[in-house]
Motif scaffolding. Structure first.
Motif, PDB file in Angstrom:
ATOM      1  N   THR A  83      66.149  48.725  55.391  1.00  0.00           N
ATOM      2  CA  THR A  83      65.888  47.288  55.300  1.00  0.00           C
ATOM      3  C   THR A  83      67.172  46.466  55.357  1.00  0.00           C
ATOM      4  O   THR A  83      67.228  45.434  56.041  1.00  0.00           O
ATOM      5  CB  THR A  83      65.124  46.958  54.003  1.00  0.00           C
ATOM      6  OG1 THR A  83      65.822  47.523  52.892  1.00  0.00           O
ATOM      7  CG2 THR A  83      63.727  47.522  54.037  1.00  0.00           C
ATOM      8  N   GLY A  84      68.198  46.909  54.637  1.00  0.00           N
ATOM      9  CA  GLY A  84      69.465  46.179  54.653  1.00  0.00           C
ATOM     10  C   GLY A  84      70.066  46.127  56.045  1.00  0.00           C
ATOM     11  O   GLY A  84      70.553  45.079  56.497  1.00  0.00           O
ATOM     12  N   GLY A  85      70.026  47.260  56.752  1.00  0.00           N
ATOM     13  CA  GLY A  85      70.542  47.303  58.117  1.00  0.00           C
ATOM     14  C   GLY A  85      69.737  46.428  59.055  1.00  0.00           C
ATOM     15  O   GLY A  85      70.282  45.770  59.950  1.00  0.00           O
ATOM     16  N   MET A  86      68.399  46.384  58.849  1.00  0.00           N
ATOM     17  CA  MET A  86      67.547  45.559  59.709  1.00  0.00           C
ATOM     18  C   MET A  86      67.797  44.077  59.458  1.00  0.00           C
ATOM     19  O   MET A  86      67.799  43.276  60.393  1.00  0.00           O
ATOM     20  CB  MET A  86      66.076  45.905  59.437  1.00  0.00           C
ATOM     21  CG  MET A  86      65.094  45.319  60.439  1.00  0.00           C
ATOM     22  SD  MET A  86      65.297  45.992  62.104  1.00  0.00           S
ATOM     23  CE  MET A  86      65.830  44.541  63.006  1.00  0.00           C
ATOM     24  N   SER A 228      57.459  46.729  57.645  1.00  0.00           N
ATOM     25  CA  SER A 228      58.687  46.676  56.860  1.00  0.00           C
ATOM     26  C   SER A 228      59.868  46.204  57.711  1.00  0.00           C
ATOM     27  O   SER A 228      60.650  45.341  57.291  1.00  0.00           O
ATOM     28  CB  SER A 228      58.989  48.059  56.262  1.00  0.00           C
ATOM     29  OG  SER A 228      60.192  48.028  55.514  1.00  0.00           O
ATOM     30  N   ALA A 229      59.979  46.741  58.915  1.00  0.00           N
ATOM     31  CA  ALA A 229      61.088  46.352  59.793  1.00  0.00           C
ATOM     32  C   ALA A 229      60.952  44.905  60.257  1.00  0.00           C
ATOM     33  O   ALA A 229      61.932  44.155  60.286  1.00  0.00           O
ATOM     34  CB  ALA A 229      61.146  47.293  60.992  1.00  0.00           C
ATOM     35  N   VAL A 230      59.739  44.494  60.624  1.00  0.00           N
ATOM     36  CA  VAL A 230      59.524  43.128  61.128  1.00  0.00           C
ATOM     37  C   VAL A 230      59.790  42.095  60.029  1.00  0.00           C
ATOM     38  O   VAL A 230      60.457  41.073  60.263  1.00  0.00           O
ATOM     39  CB  VAL A 230      58.092  42.977  61.682  1.00  0.00           C
ATOM     40  CG1 VAL A 230      57.780  41.507  61.958  1.00  0.00           C
ATOM     41  CG2 VAL A 230      57.938  43.793  62.964  1.00  0.00           C
ATOM     42  N   LEU A 231      59.302  42.355  58.822  1.00  0.00           N
ATOM     43  CA  LEU A 231      59.506  41.403  57.730  1.00  0.00           C
ATOM     44  C   LEU A 231      60.971  41.383  57.281  1.00  0.00           C
ATOM     45  O   LEU A 231      61.488  40.332  56.892  1.00  0.00           O
ATOM     46  CB  LEU A 231      58.586  41.748  56.566  1.00  0.00           C
ATOM     47  CG  LEU A 231      57.101  41.515  56.851  1.00  0.00           C
ATOM     48  CD1 LEU A 231      56.241  42.006  55.693  1.00  0.00           C
ATOM     49  CD2 LEU A 231      56.822  40.040  57.108  1.00  0.00           C
ATOM     50  N   SER A 232      61.635  42.524  57.353  1.00  0.00           N
ATOM     51  CA  SER A 232      63.078  42.541  57.074  1.00  0.00           C
ATOM     52  C   SER A 232      63.820  41.747  58.144  1.00  0.00           C
ATOM     53  O   SER A 232      64.778  41.020  57.843  1.00  0.00           O
ATOM     54  CB  SER A 232      63.597  43.983  57.032  1.00  0.00           C
ATOM     55  OG  SER A 232      63.033  44.695  55.955  1.00  0.00           O
ATOM     56  N   SER A 249      78.045  42.361  56.647  1.00  0.00           N
ATOM     57  CA  SER A 249      77.496  42.971  55.425  1.00  0.00           C
ATOM     58  C   SER A 249      76.436  42.092  54.778  1.00  0.00           C
ATOM     59  O   SER A 249      76.135  42.253  53.592  1.00  0.00           O
ATOM     60  CB  SER A 249      78.630  43.227  54.421  1.00  0.00           C
ATOM     61  OG  SER A 249      79.285  42.009  54.081  1.00  0.00           O
ATOM     62  N   MET A 250      75.847  41.176  55.535  1.00  0.00           N
ATOM     63  CA  MET A 250      74.921  40.209  54.937  1.00  0.00           C
ATOM     64  C   MET A 250      73.674  40.851  54.343  1.00  0.00           C
ATOM     65  O   MET A 250      73.066  40.314  53.425  1.00  0.00           O
ATOM     66  CB  MET A 250      74.522  39.161  55.985  1.00  0.00           C
ATOM     67  CG  MET A 250      73.847  39.723  57.209  1.00  0.00           C
ATOM     68  SD  MET A 250      73.584  38.473  58.498  1.00  0.00           S
ATOM     69  CE  MET A 250      72.382  37.434  57.712  1.00  0.00           C
ATOM     70  N   TYR A 254      70.704  44.161  49.934  1.00  0.00           N
ATOM     71  CA  TYR A 254      69.247  44.247  49.835  1.00  0.00           C
ATOM     72  C   TYR A 254      68.721  45.671  49.892  1.00  0.00           C
ATOM     73  O   TYR A 254      67.546  45.901  49.609  1.00  0.00           O
ATOM     74  CB  TYR A 254      68.604  43.421  50.953  1.00  0.00           C
ATOM     75  CG  TYR A 254      68.730  41.933  50.738  1.00  0.00           C
ATOM     76  CD1 TYR A 254      67.824  41.256  49.941  1.00  0.00           C
ATOM     77  CD2 TYR A 254      69.764  41.208  51.312  1.00  0.00           C
ATOM     78  CE1 TYR A 254      67.940  39.888  49.720  1.00  0.00           C
ATOM     79  CE2 TYR A 254      69.892  39.846  51.102  1.00  0.00           C
ATOM     80  CZ  TYR A 254      68.980  39.189  50.305  1.00  0.00           C
ATOM     81  OH  TYR A 254      69.099  37.843  50.086  1.00  0.00           O
ATOM     82  N   GLN A 255      69.549  46.619  50.261  1.00  0.00           N
ATOM     83  CA  GLN A 255      69.069  47.997  50.403  1.00  0.00           C
ATOM     84  C   GLN A 255      68.533  48.536  49.080  1.00  0.00           C
ATOM     85  O   GLN A 255      67.496  49.215  49.046  1.00  0.00           O
ATOM     86  CB  GLN A 255      70.201  48.887  50.917  1.00  0.00           C
ATOM     87  CG  GLN A 255      69.761  50.297  51.265  1.00  0.00           C
ATOM     88  CD  GLN A 255      70.719  50.962  52.237  1.00  0.00           C
ATOM     89  OE1 GLN A 255      71.020  50.437  53.298  1.00  0.00           O
ATOM     90  NE2 GLN A 255      71.222  52.125  51.858  1.00  0.00           N
ATOM     91  N   LEU A 256      69.221  48.212  47.989  1.00  0.00           N
ATOM     92  CA  LEU A 256      68.773  48.647  46.663  1.00  0.00           C
ATOM     93  C   LEU A 256      67.845  47.628  46.018  1.00  0.00           C
ATOM     94  O   LEU A 256      66.828  47.983  45.421  1.00  0.00           O
ATOM     95  CB  LEU A 256      69.978  48.889  45.751  1.00  0.00           C
ATOM     96  CG  LEU A 256      69.675  49.204  44.277  1.00  0.00           C
ATOM     97  CD1 LEU A 256      68.924  50.527  44.158  1.00  0.00           C
ATOM     98  CD2 LEU A 256      70.962  49.253  43.458  1.00  0.00           C
ATOM     99  N   SER A 257      68.177  46.341  46.181  1.00  0.00           N
ATOM    100  CA  SER A 257      67.417  45.309  45.458  1.00  0.00           C
ATOM    101  C   SER A 257      65.965  45.216  45.916  1.00  0.00           C
ATOM    102  O   SER A 257      65.076  44.919  45.105  1.00  0.00           O
ATOM    103  CB  SER A 257      68.107  43.954  45.618  1.00  0.00           C
ATOM    104  OG  SER A 257      68.183  43.574  46.981  1.00  0.00           O
ATOM    105  N   VAL A 258      65.688  45.464  47.202  1.00  0.00           N
ATOM    106  CA  VAL A 258      64.307  45.412  47.684  1.00  0.00           C
ATOM    107  C   VAL A 258      63.480  46.520  47.049  1.00  0.00           C
ATOM    108  O   VAL A 258      62.345  46.298  46.609  1.00  0.00           O
ATOM    109  CB  VAL A 258      64.263  45.508  49.223  1.00  0.00           C
ATOM    110  CG1 VAL A 258      62.833  45.688  49.715  1.00  0.00           C
ATOM    111  CG2 VAL A 258      64.862  44.251  49.843  1.00  0.00           C
ATOM    112  N   VAL A 259      64.047  47.716  46.976  1.00  0.00           N
ATOM    113  CA  VAL A 259      63.348  48.821  46.318  1.00  0.00           C
ATOM    114  C   VAL A 259      63.148  48.502  44.838  1.00  0.00           C
ATOM    115  O   VAL A 259      62.081  48.762  44.267  1.00  0.00           O
ATOM    116  CB  VAL A 259      64.144  50.134  46.481  1.00  0.00           C
ATOM    117  CG1 VAL A 259      63.467  51.274  45.731  1.00  0.00           C
ATOM    118  CG2 VAL A 259      64.281  50.498  47.956  1.00  0.00           C
ATOM    119  N   ALA A 260      64.169  47.895  44.231  1.00  0.00           N
ATOM    120  CA  ALA A 260      64.057  47.530  42.817  1.00  0.00           C
ATOM    121  C   ALA A 260      62.925  46.536  42.598  1.00  0.00           C
ATOM    122  O   ALA A 260      62.157  46.653  41.636  1.00  0.00           O
ATOM    123  CB  ALA A 260      65.388  46.936  42.332  1.00  0.00           C
ATOM    124  N   ALA A 261      62.800  45.551  43.495  1.00  0.00           N
ATOM    125  CA  ALA A 261      61.733  44.555  43.353  1.00  0.00           C
ATOM    126  C   ALA A 261      60.355  45.199  43.442  1.00  0.00           C
ATOM    127  O   ALA A 261      59.434  44.831  42.695  1.00  0.00           O
ATOM    128  CB  ALA A 261      61.888  43.481  44.429  1.00  0.00           C
TER     129      ALA A 261
END
Length: 347
Positions: A83-86, A228-232, A249-250, A254-261
């Motif tokens: 997600t972060g990369g997307m 998941s990819a489209v919404l990211s 690095s924008m 989010y790579q960790l925070s999205v999973v946390a949410a």
């Protein structure tokens, strides 16, 4: 005499059980979010000023957008670490290509890239039996390389039209927050009331049961990772407009925070149960938690520790050693309440 339950009965029982659980997932995270705002208002009122909230809400909106797709993936017992990369790729493409072609053409290319990434993730996992962790983590590395290729290691300004859209306000809230709310509501209705949503739930609860009732898990795995990819990607487009410029690095945070949410929102890591509304509330909770920590002058390392602690606590409550005593306590409270209601009726 042995009674054999029909496949339809099996489907109904599984979906009903998971659906009832999903209907309750928003309660704990909502209570936690309200308590966080109360504590912040008492202890750190500076974190609740208009300026602070204006800085928090757009980031929470992007997290919620990516979290909707992540929720669907986790409901299928998967995880999407790309997600972060997307988000970074979508934002970079929007900024770089937006200076060379019309905005609609740029957004169309971003959409095509997002769909391609999601389909590839889903195909690797569902058809090639690659572990979701490995498949999506590898995809994240690939996307990082593509970002460098597209941006040539530099930055670019966001399209003016997108910046104006994100800067607009409606009823005092930024437009990016309203876009996130609309997306969350659409997917909440889709997942709760449609055949697609029920089929996704049963695929996550039990692939064997899904096949018995004629549901093909492959299709829903493909759909979940694509969503998941489209919404990211959508989150990346809005994020680059909010930041005004692209960055290599924008999306990394989010790579960790999205999973946390998703986990804080109560979506079960065991599959089946999940709520995109609870995930959105979890996004607000985590964003405000970080905002409060930043107001107190906490370093970035502490912010990451807070997110990690939130995941650990939520996972322990949801599927770990705390689940059984909490479930037993809630069941006992329900029995006591029913007993009190029965006693009052008899009187």
């Amino acid at each position: 005499m042995t009674t054999t339950k029909s496949p339809k009965a099996t489907e109904t029982r599984l979906v009903t059980k998971k659906g009832r659980a999903a209907n309750r997932t928003w309660v704990p995270v909502t209570v936690a979010t309200v308590l966080l705002f109360i504590v912040t208002w008492v202890a750190v009122p500076e974190a609740l000023t208009r300026t602070s909230l204006a800085a928090m809400l757009p980031l929470a909106a992007v997290m919620a957008l990516a979290g909707v797709g992540q929720t669907m993936v986790v409901q299928l017992r998967g995880i999407d670490l790309s997600t972060g990369g997307m988000i970074t790729l979508a934002g970079t493409m929007t900024a770089v290509l937006g200076t060379r072609m019309p905005l609609l053409a740029t957004l169309a290319l971003v959409l095509i890239a997002s769909v391609a990434v999601g389909i590839l993730n889903g195909w690797l996992i569902a058809r090639m039996s690659v572990t979701p962790l490995i498949a999506t983590l590898s995809m994240a590395s690939v996307l990082t390389g593509v970002v460098w290729l597209v941006s040539d290691g530099g930055t670019a300004p966001a399209p003016k039209a997108l910046v104006e859209l994100v800067d607009a306000r409606f009823l005092g809230l930024p437009m990016i927050a309203w876009i996130s709310v609309v997306v969350v509501v659409i997917f909440a209705v889709l997942l709760k009331f449609s055949v697609f949503g029920r089929s996704l739930t049963i695929s996550g609860a039990s692939e064997r049961a899904a096949r018995v009732v004629g549901v093909k898990p492959f299709r829903y795995t493909l759909a979940a990772y694509t969503a998941s990819a489209v919404l990211s990607g959508l989150g990346g487009v809005l994020l680059v407009a909010y930041l005004r410029n692209s960055s290599l690095s924008m999306g990394s945070g989010y790579q960790l925070s999205v999973v946390a949410a998703v986990v804080v929102g109560g979506t079960s890591l065991l599959g089946g149960r999940g709520s995109v509304v609870a995930t959105a509330i979890g996004s607000v909770f985590l964003s405000q938690l970080v905002q409060t920590a930043m107001t107190l002058g906490a370093p970035s390392s502490l912010q990451l520790l807070l997110q990690s602690a939130a995941i650990a606590i939520a996972a322990a409550v949801g599927v770990g050693p705390l689940r059984r005593p909490l479930t037993a306590t809630m069941a006992r409270m329900r029995r006591l309440r029913r007993g009190a209601e029965t006693a009052s009726e008899s009187e």
